[in-house]
Design an enzyme around this catalytic site. Structure first.
Site, mmCIF file in Angstrom:
data_model
loop_
_atom_site.group_PDB
_atom_site.id
_atom_site.type_symbol
_atom_site.label_atom_id
_atom_site.label_comp_id
_atom_site.label_asym_id
_atom_site.label_seq_id
_atom_site.Cartn_x
_atom_site.Cartn_y
_atom_site.Cartn_z
ATOM 1 N N ALA A 95 -29.175 24.543 -6.695
ATOM 2 C CA ALA A 95 -28.129 25.043 -6.772
ATOM 3 C C ALA A 95 -27.594 25.062 -8.508
ATOM 4 C CB ALA A 95 -26.797 24.754 -6.178
ATOM 5 N N ASN A 96 -26.563 25.306 -8.823
ATOM 6 C CA ASN A 96 -26.134 25.083 -10.239
ATOM 7 C C ASN A 96 -24.609 24.847 -10.167
ATOM 8 O OD1 ASN A 96 -24.513 27.677 -10.886
ATOM 9 N ND2 ASN A 96 -26.669 28.476 -10.338
ATOM 10 N N ARG A 97 -23.821 24.642 -11.345
ATOM 11 C CA ARG A 97 -22.818 24.222 -11.649
ATOM 12 C C ARG A 97 -21.561 25.262 -11.551
ATOM 13 N NH1 ARG A 97 -23.242 18.888 -13.071
ATOM 14 N NH2 ARG A 97 -25.058 18.245 -14.112
#
Ligand code: PMT
Length: 425
Positions: free
Chosen positions: A220-222
């Site tokens: 995933a990412n932020r």
């Protein structure tokens, strides 16, 4: 000069009540008259003296006070305003509103009002997530009550999650939008709620995507989704039929927006193309560029050597929408850059075939990912324009204002008025 618009602000008893002092100041600065009702619990957090001094008016609190009733009955209080705002709206007052209870001046006024109501919830994350609160919120939405927030972040009690009251700036903007009347933003004109993009359909992608490694792990990412949600909310406020295709976030659905929750880039692509045709597509999502080719159906076991993940490219949703047979008239991408921000984003605009690219610096320390503010550059075929650092809500409003100016009103683009001109298309 007498204020042209009037807000009745109901302050209920939560720690966020202190932010109301700033909100009252902002409202009076914006030439909006504020009259306040405080619940008994609110008076434990801020004093009626401060509220009265800032609002320059009597503060009302007692349903059974002969003085309050003779001076200004609760029916008049509820009817004399153009908009009723509850900030902070605690779990308690939300529950009472959902049930139609009228056991003090604040709740009696809310039941008696025939004016639009906007609430700014504020509470602990567990209280916000509680099924009873979510049921009550759903009821309030069904009753036509508008919400701003709550935001996700550190809460007053030190916990992290959703429940923080929106900042006075954002509440002021929501109030101004609901009070209507044209609002001038930069060179653009943001026309009041429900009008400027009426008859237009918009697709917005937001948040991260989750790319599964196995049934329990993912890449995933932020991205928090804040920027995309703010844009969807602003489009809906301007009257567009808005579909928000969102990866996993903690955010509440914006008012008047159809939310399509998805997990992976491929789900996001399917939901976005299923939502075509549309007039506007804005890809704000931080889509994972790669997914795991060898995703396993069973949880990977911890062995002597770590598993090898083979990554393969994900489809590019923005490029696909921009090349689609039913291409929206205006396709806008967001470019997350850490160096040569404008130059890289300008190249991306051309490579992905979109009309505009909104570039933002996501280097560590900027707070762009997950924060409440953003500093963007709007890149069109005509060049780049840098906007000041502002809240993500303001970025959304500026962008929607520019869209309104570019697309014009639906009725203006009917035959006889000529085709819609878009820079960069
Ligand atoms: O969500 P927040 O915490 O509020 O943060 C906002 C944000 C930083 C995520 C947002 O402002 C932003 O920059 N979004 C774009 C993030 C991104 O993926 O940038 P990119 O430069 O990698 O991609 C360029 C464009 O292509 C984007 O419009 C992206 O949605 C799109 N894209 C990218 C890859 C892919 N497979 N499909 C796409 O549609």
């Amino acid at each position: 000069m007498a204020a042209s618009k009037r807000v009745l602000l109901i302050i209920s008893g939560g720690i966020a009540a202190y932010k109301c002092l700033e909100l009252i100041r902002r409202l009076t600065d914006a030439d909006i008259a504020v009259r306040c009702i405080m619940t008994k619990a609110a008076e434990r957090f801020v004093t009626p003296l401060s509220v009265g001094a800032l609002s320059r008016d009597t503060v009302y609190s007692d349903l059974f006070s002969l003085k309050d009733e003779s001076e200004m009955g609760h029916i008049r209080l509820s009817r004399e305003a153009d908009l009723v705002v509850v900030a902070p709206a605690t779990a308690d007052i939300i529950a009472k509103m959902a049930a139609g209870l009228a056991d003090d001046l604040a709740t009696t006024t809310l039941v008696a009002t025939d004016k639009p109501v906007l609430i700014a919830p504020a509470m602990n994350v567990a209280m916000w997530k509680h099924p009873a609160t979510q049921r009550n919120i759903a009821q309030l939405r069904e009753d036509g009550i508008a919400l701003i927030g709550p935001e996700t972040g550190e809460l007053a009690d030190g916990e992290y999650g959703t429940g923080r009251m929106s900042e006075p700036d954002a509440i002021l903007q929501a109030i101004e939008s609901r009070l209507g009347g044209p609002k001038v933003i930069g060179r653009d004109r943001f026309v009041g709620p429900g009008t400027a993009l009426k008859g237009r359909r918009a697709i917005v992608t937001a948040g991260p995507t989750h790319e599964a490694i196995d049934p329990v792990r993912f890449i995933a990412n932020r991205s928090s989704g804040k920027q995309g949600y703010a844009i969807a909310a602003a489009l809906a406020l301007a009257g567009a039929e808005t579909i928000l295709v969102t990866g996993p976030t903690d955010l509440a659905a914006p008012d008047g927006v159809t939310v399509v929750p998805v997990e992976s880039a491929r789900d996001m692509l399917a939901a976005s193309t299923d939502s075509l045709p549309a007039d506007i597509a804005i890809c704000v999502a931080a889509v994972a560029d790669w997914r795991v080719e060898n995703e396993t159906g069973a949880k990977l076991k911890k062995g002597a050597t770590p598993p090898e993940l083979k990554l393969i490219p994900n489809p590019d949703i923005l490029a696909i929408l921009a090349a689609s047979r039913t291409r929206p008239a205006l396709v806008i991408g967001f470019a997350a850059e850490t160096e040569r921000v404008v130059e890289n984003a300008a190249e991306k605009r051309v490579r992905k075939g979109c009309d505009w690219m909104v570039a933002n610096d996501v280097s560590p320390g900027t707070g762009t990912f997950g924060g409440d503010r953003n500093q963007v550059h709007l890149i069109t075929a005509d060049g780049a324009e840098s906007w000041p650092s502002m809240s993500k809500t303001e970025v959304a409003e500026w962008l929607v204002a520019r869209i309104v100016r570019t697309l014009g009103r639906k009725e203006d683009s009917t035959p006889g008025h000529g085709p819609t001109q878009i820079a960069g298309s």
